[in-house]
Design a protein around this motif. Structure first.
Motif, PDB file in Angstrom:
ATOM      1  N   VAL A  83       0.182 -12.227   9.120  1.00  0.00           N
ATOM      2  CA  VAL A  83      -0.332 -10.973   8.606  1.00  0.00           C
ATOM      3  C   VAL A  83      -1.718 -10.685   8.061  1.00  0.00           C
ATOM      4  CG1 VAL A  83       2.192 -10.050   8.632  1.00  0.00           C
ATOM      5  CG2 VAL A  83       0.811 -10.914   6.495  1.00  0.00           C
ATOM      6  N   GLY A  84      -2.405  -9.473   8.093  1.00  0.00           N
ATOM      7  CA  GLY A  84      -3.485  -9.407   7.619  1.00  0.00           C
ATOM      8  C   GLY A  84      -3.615  -8.992   6.038  1.00  0.00           C
ATOM      9  N   ASP A  85      -4.837  -9.125   5.622  1.00  0.00           N
ATOM     10  CA  ASP A  85      -5.005  -8.959   4.038  1.00  0.00           C
ATOM     11  C   ASP A  85      -4.562  -7.674   3.869  1.00  0.00           C
ATOM     12  OD1 ASP A  85      -6.070 -11.479   3.902  1.00  0.00           O
ATOM     13  OD2 ASP A  85      -7.981 -10.818   4.113  1.00  0.00           O
ATOM     14  N   ASN A  86      -4.419  -6.530   4.495  1.00  0.00           N
ATOM     15  CA  ASN A  86      -3.940  -5.361   4.142  1.00  0.00           C
ATOM     16  C   ASN A  86      -2.671  -5.264   4.445  1.00  0.00           C
ATOM     17  OD1 ASN A  86      -6.556  -3.656   3.716  1.00  0.00           O
ATOM     18  ND2 ASN A  86      -6.931  -4.734   5.574  1.00  0.00           N
ATOM     19  N   SER A  87      -1.584  -6.066   4.807  1.00  0.00           N
ATOM     20  CA  SER A  87      -0.189  -6.077   4.846  1.00  0.00           C
ATOM     21  C   SER A  87       0.512  -5.573   3.676  1.00  0.00           C
ATOM     22  CB  SER A  87       0.058  -7.438   5.194  1.00  0.00           C
ATOM     23  OG  SER A  87       1.633  -7.638   4.999  1.00  0.00           O
ATOM     24  N   LEU A  88       1.562  -5.008   3.770  1.00  0.00           N
ATOM     25  CA  LEU A  88       2.411  -4.334   2.630  1.00  0.00           C
ATOM     26  C   LEU A  88       2.917  -5.499   2.038  1.00  0.00           C
ATOM     27  CD1 LEU A  88       3.691  -1.779   1.526  1.00  0.00           C
ATOM     28  CD2 LEU A  88       5.741  -2.398   3.031  1.00  0.00           C
ATOM     29  N   PHE A  89       2.999  -6.754   2.683  1.00  0.00           N
ATOM     30  CA  PHE A  89       3.563  -8.064   1.839  1.00  0.00           C
ATOM     31  C   PHE A  89       2.714  -8.554   0.836  1.00  0.00           C
ATOM     32  CE2 PHE A  89       6.015  -9.538   6.007  1.00  0.00           C
ATOM     33  CZ  PHE A  89       7.273  -8.729   5.592  1.00  0.00           C
ATOM     34  N   LEU A  90       1.450  -8.142   0.923  1.00  0.00           N
ATOM     35  CA  LEU A  90       0.381  -8.945  -0.009  1.00  0.00           C
ATOM     36  C   LEU A  90      -0.084  -7.736  -0.905  1.00  0.00           C
ATOM     37  CD1 LEU A  90      -1.399 -10.872   2.780  1.00  0.00           C
ATOM     38  CD2 LEU A  90       0.627 -11.541   1.322  1.00  0.00           C
ATOM     39  N   MET A  91       0.430  -6.631  -1.140  1.00  0.00           N
ATOM     40  CA  MET A  91       0.063  -5.527  -1.738  1.00  0.00           C
ATOM     41  C   MET A  91       0.568  -5.532  -3.356  1.00  0.00           C
ATOM     42  SD  MET A  91      -0.692  -2.323   0.651  1.00  0.00           S
ATOM     43  CE  MET A  91      -2.010  -2.149   2.059  1.00  0.00           C
ATOM     44  N   ASP A  92      -0.182  -5.057  -4.123  1.00  0.00           N
ATOM     45  CA  ASP A  92       0.344  -5.074  -5.546  1.00  0.00           C
ATOM     46  C   ASP A  92       0.138  -3.392  -5.942  1.00  0.00           C
ATOM     47  OD1 ASP A  92       1.357  -7.442  -5.821  1.00  0.00           O
ATOM     48  OD2 ASP A  92      -0.650  -8.027  -5.964  1.00  0.00           O
ATOM     49  N   SER A  93       0.991  -3.241  -7.404  1.00  0.00           N
ATOM     50  CA  SER A  93       0.774  -1.978  -8.013  1.00  0.00           C
ATOM     51  C   SER A  93       0.799  -0.872  -7.021  1.00  0.00           C
ATOM     52  CB  SER A  93      -0.705  -2.099  -8.962  1.00  0.00           C
ATOM     53  OG  SER A  93      -0.652  -3.348  -9.382  1.00  0.00           O
ATOM     54  N   GLN A  94      -0.069   0.241  -7.633  1.00  0.00           N
ATOM     55  CA  GLN A  94      -0.027   1.534  -7.000  1.00  0.00           C
ATOM     56  C   GLN A  94      -0.452   1.556  -5.541  1.00  0.00           C
ATOM     57  OE1 GLN A  94       0.686   4.172  -8.546  1.00  0.00           O
ATOM     58  NE2 GLN A  94       0.358   5.664  -7.016  1.00  0.00           N
ATOM     59  N   ARG A  95      -1.269   0.741  -4.890  1.00  0.00           N
ATOM     60  CA  ARG A  95      -1.408   0.817  -3.374  1.00  0.00           C
ATOM     61  C   ARG A  95      -0.026   0.230  -2.672  1.00  0.00           C
ATOM     62  NH1 ARG A  95      -5.039  -3.536   0.092  1.00  0.00           N
ATOM     63  NH2 ARG A  95      -5.592  -2.292   1.773  1.00  0.00           N
ATOM     64  N   HIS A  96       0.603  -0.726  -3.158  1.00  0.00           N
ATOM     65  CA  HIS A  96       1.677  -1.061  -2.682  1.00  0.00           C
ATOM     66  C   HIS A  96       2.806  -0.011  -2.580  1.00  0.00           C
ATOM     67  CE1 HIS A  96       5.867  -2.839  -2.871  1.00  0.00           C
ATOM     68  NE2 HIS A  96       5.576  -3.585  -1.915  1.00  0.00           N
ATOM     69  N   LYS A  97       2.769   0.851  -3.786  1.00  0.00           N
ATOM     70  CA  LYS A  97       3.717   1.899  -3.748  1.00  0.00           C
ATOM     71  C   LYS A  97       3.300   2.933  -2.867  1.00  0.00           C
ATOM     72  CE  LYS A  97       5.489   5.102  -7.461  1.00  0.00           C
ATOM     73  NZ  LYS A  97       5.490   5.665  -8.944  1.00  0.00           N
ATOM     74  N   GLU A  98       2.181   3.231  -2.611  1.00  0.00           N
ATOM     75  CA  GLU A  98       1.770   4.298  -1.868  1.00  0.00           C
ATOM     76  C   GLU A  98       1.949   3.879  -0.273  1.00  0.00           C
ATOM     77  OE1 GLU A  98      -2.513   4.895  -2.547  1.00  0.00           O
ATOM     78  OE2 GLU A  98      -2.074   6.190  -4.694  1.00  0.00           O
ATOM     79  N   GLN A  99       1.697   2.747   0.132  1.00  0.00           N
ATOM     80  CA  GLN A  99       1.757   2.245   1.257  1.00  0.00           C
ATOM     81  C   GLN A  99       3.427   2.211   1.774  1.00  0.00           C
ATOM     82  OE1 GLN A  99      -0.406   1.195   4.071  1.00  0.00           O
ATOM     83  NE2 GLN A  99      -1.791   2.396   2.573  1.00  0.00           N
ATOM     84  N   ARG A 100       4.204   1.947   0.823  1.00  0.00           N
ATOM     85  CA  ARG A 100       5.814   1.955   1.067  1.00  0.00           C
ATOM     86  C   ARG A 100       6.105   3.573   1.187  1.00  0.00           C
ATOM     87  NH1 ARG A 100       9.491  -2.121   0.234  1.00  0.00           N
ATOM     88  NH2 ARG A 100      11.071  -0.581  -0.216  1.00  0.00           N
ATOM     89  N   GLN A 256      -0.710  -3.224   9.106  1.00  0.00           N
ATOM     90  CA  GLN A 256       0.703  -2.925   8.802  1.00  0.00           C
ATOM     91  C   GLN A 256       1.527  -2.976  10.040  1.00  0.00           C
ATOM     92  OE1 GLN A 256       1.363  -2.946   6.147  1.00  0.00           O
ATOM     93  NE2 GLN A 256       0.250  -1.505   4.659  1.00  0.00           N
ATOM     94  N   LEU A 257       1.010  -2.714  11.194  1.00  0.00           N
ATOM     95  CA  LEU A 257       1.712  -2.902  12.638  1.00  0.00           C
ATOM     96  C   LEU A 257       2.155  -4.091  12.511  1.00  0.00           C
ATOM     97  CD1 LEU A 257      -0.551  -0.400  14.701  1.00  0.00           C
ATOM     98  CD2 LEU A 257       1.549   0.112  13.724  1.00  0.00           C
ATOM     99  N   ILE A 258       1.243  -5.156  12.596  1.00  0.00           N
ATOM    100  CA  ILE A 258       1.458  -6.643  12.611  1.00  0.00           C
ATOM    101  C   ILE A 258       2.479  -7.141  11.713  1.00  0.00           C
ATOM    102  CG2 ILE A 258       0.596  -9.037  12.413  1.00  0.00           C
ATOM    103  CD1 ILE A 258       0.002  -7.841  14.988  1.00  0.00           C
ATOM    104  N   THR A 259       2.659  -6.526  10.444  1.00  0.00           N
ATOM    105  CA  THR A 259       3.552  -6.860   9.518  1.00  0.00           C
ATOM    106  C   THR A 259       5.040  -6.427  10.012  1.00  0.00           C
ATOM    107  OG1 THR A 259       1.996  -6.588   7.497  1.00  0.00           O
ATOM    108  CG2 THR A 259       4.405  -6.330   7.293  1.00  0.00           C
ATOM    109  N   LEU A 260       4.979  -5.050  10.469  1.00  0.00           N
ATOM    110  CA  LEU A 260       6.195  -4.393  10.937  1.00  0.00           C
ATOM    111  C   LEU A 260       6.534  -5.307  12.110  1.00  0.00           C
ATOM    112  CD1 LEU A 260       5.648  -0.716  10.698  1.00  0.00           C
ATOM    113  CD2 LEU A 260       6.700  -2.002   8.820  1.00  0.00           C
ATOM    114  N   LEU A 261       5.747  -5.555  12.884  1.00  0.00           N
ATOM    115  CA  LEU A 261       6.483  -6.562  14.176  1.00  0.00           C
ATOM    116  C   LEU A 261       6.595  -7.784  13.976  1.00  0.00           C
ATOM    117  CD1 LEU A 261       6.052  -5.946  17.342  1.00  0.00           C
ATOM    118  CD2 LEU A 261       3.929  -7.111  17.379  1.00  0.00           C
TER     119      LEU A 261
END
Length: 447
Positions: A83-100, A256-261
């Motif tokens: 997955v890419g660097d902007n994947s939900l898997f690799l996010m932390d803190s507030q950014r992770h919370k917002e993407q979820r 994010q699409l690649i992560t889901l896929l």
């Protein structure tokens, strides 16, 4: 700092053992050192990073209920390359919370009901193409159903030229983690050298770029011709805004699409393959399940199927005994962390062994036996049963994955009379970050 007992085997041998057979790795060292131990097989520029493995429910609870700010998720091994660097898997803190928060609505409520109808139709269509008395690969069939669903639900692409292109590229990408040689490219950094189109790593990078280009063209066309009636996840994410009113960039959408896929395609197709293996390997389970499906009569609508208790138990037991995910996402401590009395220094990797937890004799008597009834008799805690991870990293697609398993199994079992070819036992083997059946077992339609 006091770490759990350390594995005495040389680090390189540990790494080779883990790369070849992570299930046996955890089983071997759990038997030798207990259900929480330290390995030092993760190489860095300054040595080896300590990794704490655990299948202890108390330790799991302490990890999953801790403040997420105590951990980083930006180093997750194989996942980083898929997955890419902007994947939900690799996010932390507030950014992770917002993407979820942006993604969650697409996997629950009314949207899940709509997807249920899509799942049922795709399962009917694909399974109807099977030929009587002609054996078929169970895993290939499940991959076809799962991939069609993910492309349609996530990207909203119908069976046109772009659909076929994307499908073939994704299949090639996932095939690259099948063999030990290909998998080693994702595990060992010294092999990650781009030596041109014919080098393994160079080929992998170019495949990644082709997929990115194809998705980018789709996104640009959607932006140029917006359609508010579209219900696929890509269209909805394009219209979504964060708390500051910002839309997702093309790169963020792609990752994010690649992560889901990747997460949805491989895990669900593998889980369905395991479920069919156990159902047809255990005649009693199959007969009980068929009786329950018959009780619905002609009312085979997705909502009614999803409420069947024994079908639910079969899916739960499949995800226990043959969980496609071996480990929960790795957490890297960002500061000192207390775990069951041990003092872990910053930079310690915490790895929860889902597979080992699901095979604990003290939680699941006769853990190697496929017994759906255990889930009708007892409710397990979030720290004893965690096929979708837990805490703030709990899989957002868990409800969709479970629904897909139920509906696909119901369609295949109720529409076809199948027989398992041969009695060869199937064992779990590594397939990238997942656990898949050891051989390409087959079923055949008898009528």
């Amino acid at each position: 700092m006091k770490l759990p007992i350390a594995v005495k085997t040389p680090a390189l041998l540990q790494l080779m053992h883990w790369a070849a057979d992570p299930i046996d790795f955890c089983k071997t060292y759990s038997q030798r050192y207990g259900d929480i131990f330290t390995s030092n097989f993760n190489p860095t520029s300054t040595g080896f990073t300590p990794t704490v493995f655990t299948s202890n429910p108390q330790a799991i609870q302490e990890i999953l209920t801790a403040d997420p700010k105590l951990f980083s998720s930006q180093d997750n091994g194989i996942i980083n390359h898929l997955v890419g660097d902007n994947s939900l898997f690799l996010m932390d803190s507030q950014r992770h919370k917002e993407q979820r928060k942006l993604l969650m609505p697409h996997f629950h409520g009314q949207r899940l009901i709509e997807i249920g109808d899509v799942i049922y139709k795709i399962a009917e269509k694909v399974s109807s193409e099977l030929v009587i008395d002609k054996p078929f690969s169970v895993r290939q069939l499940m991959q076809e159903i799962s991939l069609q669903l993910m492309i349609k639900v996530v990207f909203g692409i119908s069976e046109d030229q772009r659909y076929q292109q994307l499908k073939q590229l994704i299949l090639k990408k996932m095939a690259m983690i099948e063999s030990p040689l290909s998998l080693s490219l994702l595990l060992f950094k010294f092999l990650q050298k781009d030596l041109g189109d014919w080098s393994p790593w160079g080929n992998f990078l170019r495949l990644q770029r082709k997929i990115a280009q194809l998705i980018d063209v789709e996104i640009r066309q959607r932006r140029a011709q917006p359609d508010i009636e579209r219900r696929d996840i890509l269209s909805m994410l394009m219209s979504a805004r964060d708390e500051q009113g910002n839309a997702m960039s093309n790169v963020e959408l792609h990752d994010q699409l690649i992560t889901l896929l990747v997460a949805g395609y491989e895990t669900v197709s593998t889980s369905l393959s395991w479920a069919l293996y156990w159902i047809y390997h255990k005649p009693r389970v199959r007969e009980t399940l068929l009786c329950e499906l018959d009780s619905l009569g002609d009312n085979l609508d997705p909502a009614a199927i999803s409420r069947l208790p024994y079908l639910s138990a079969v899916c739960q037991e499949t995800l226990r005994i043959s969980s496609p995910a071996m480990f929960a996402p790795t957490r890297l401590t960002t500061g000192d962390f207390n775990l069951m009395g041990y003092q872990l220094p910053p930079g310690t990797r915490l790895t929860i062994s889902i597979y080992q937890t699901h095979h604990r004799e003290d939680i699941y008597p006769q853990p190697e036996q496929f017994q759906p009834e255990r889930f009708l008799q007892k409710q397990y805690s979030l720290y004893e049963y965690l096929p979708f991870g837990g805490g703030n990293r709990f899989c957002i697609g868990a409800a969709l994955a479970t629904l897909e398993m139920k509906l696909v199994l119901a369609v295949i079992l109720s529409h076809r009379q199948l027989t398992l070819i041969g009695n060869e036992l199937v064992h779990p083997v590594r397939h990238g970050p997942f656990v898949v059946p050891s051989n390409n077992f087959q079923l055949v339609i008898t009528e």
